[in-house]
Design an enzyme around this catalytic site. Sequence first.
Site, PDB file in Angstrom:
ATOM      1  N   ARG A  69      -7.470 -64.880  61.286  1.00 36.61           N
ATOM      2  CA  ARG A  69      -7.613 -66.114  60.521  1.00 36.61           C
ATOM      3  C   ARG A  69      -6.747 -67.202  61.147  1.00 36.61           C
ATOM      4  NH1 ARG A  69     -11.538 -64.307  58.780  1.00 36.61           N
ATOM      5  NH2 ARG A  69     -12.238 -64.026  56.619  1.00 36.61           N
ATOM      6  N   GLU A 123     -12.056 -75.863  60.472  1.00 32.01           N
ATOM      7  CA  GLU A 123     -13.236 -75.578  61.286  1.00 32.01           C
ATOM      8  C   GLU A 123     -14.389 -76.478  60.874  1.00 32.01           C
ATOM      9  OE1 GLU A 123     -12.171 -70.876  62.069  1.00 32.01           O
ATOM     10  OE2 GLU A 123     -13.703 -71.386  60.591  1.00 32.01           O
ATOM     11  N   HIS A 156     -15.312 -69.444  66.400  1.00 28.98           N
ATOM     12  CA  HIS A 156     -15.359 -68.532  65.245  1.00 28.98           C
ATOM     13  C   HIS A 156     -16.638 -67.687  65.290  1.00 28.98           C
ATOM     14  CE1 HIS A 156     -14.026 -67.921  60.796  1.00 28.98           C
ATOM     15  NE2 HIS A 156     -14.403 -66.790  61.376  1.00 28.98           N
TER      16      HIS A 156
END
Length: 308
Positions: free
Chosen positions: A233, A262, A284
């Site tokens: 994370r 993000e 990601h």
Amino acid sequence: MRIVFLDAATMGDASMAEIAALGDFICYPSSTAEEARERIAGADVVILNKVIVDKAFLDAAPSLKLICEAGTGINNIDTVLCARRGVAVRNVAGYSTDSVAQIAWMHILNLAGLAFHYNEYVKDGRYSSGSIHVDAGHPFTELARKTLGIVGMGAIGTKVARIAEAFGMKVIYFSTSGTSHCKEYESVSLDRLLQESDVISIHAPYNARTAGLIGYEELKKMKPTAFLVNTGRGGIAVEADLVRAIDEELIAGIGIDVYEKEPLQKNHPYLHSRHPERILLSPHIAWYSKEARARLAHEMALNIRKGW
């Protein structure tokens, strides 16, 4: 049964047919907070990935019985308030274990093996115009007999550890929960992990214990030849401090797949380092294999079938 998926764009081309067969299924690519509140009126089940579930959200859905997180982390959901309202919350654990472990190792191998440098070296003509048959100025790093330190030894961390053994690496780990339940590998303090590891791979959830866990002072304890990879994370390792450590050559390189915000902002320090060749970034993507998304859709359907 009315089922609403608020941000299905993250599922890409994964089939939603199994979920659609369970009721009146409405699917939106994305939803703002305001749109989400409008769209969940009358919903029995809501599926979401990044949409925030707070009081305003729950107030807008008086008939809501189940929230399905399209993933593992549920830090976007006020689970305490959901429990008070009698709304069940279910995530999907384990669907991306193989996928995330593979991308973690993609980062580790590319950092240690200088894959992107070698690819560019050949393609831009430097190899062809050279006088010897090797790029003598950039030797790569062997992983055998090196130490891999894992932050968070859950299912993904354990998978990454087992792959490390195939490379002949020693594995140690730091338990962010303090339980040290894994007995296959040695549990150590964070300080010892930072000092001894040649590669650090983060596989912990983001919570009060892990937020900012590795900052500048911690990075100074690492070997200057060490790499840090984060597919866990964003925010567990302080982003600005990682770039500072790279710029000051305190560590050899970082591989990052997750970010505090993000998508990554254009002015982010990761994109403006003095040593961009030491920073490997991916969007990601670690959870996003075709197979992982198919498993995720299937497990969400099972969660809905279970009822509430």
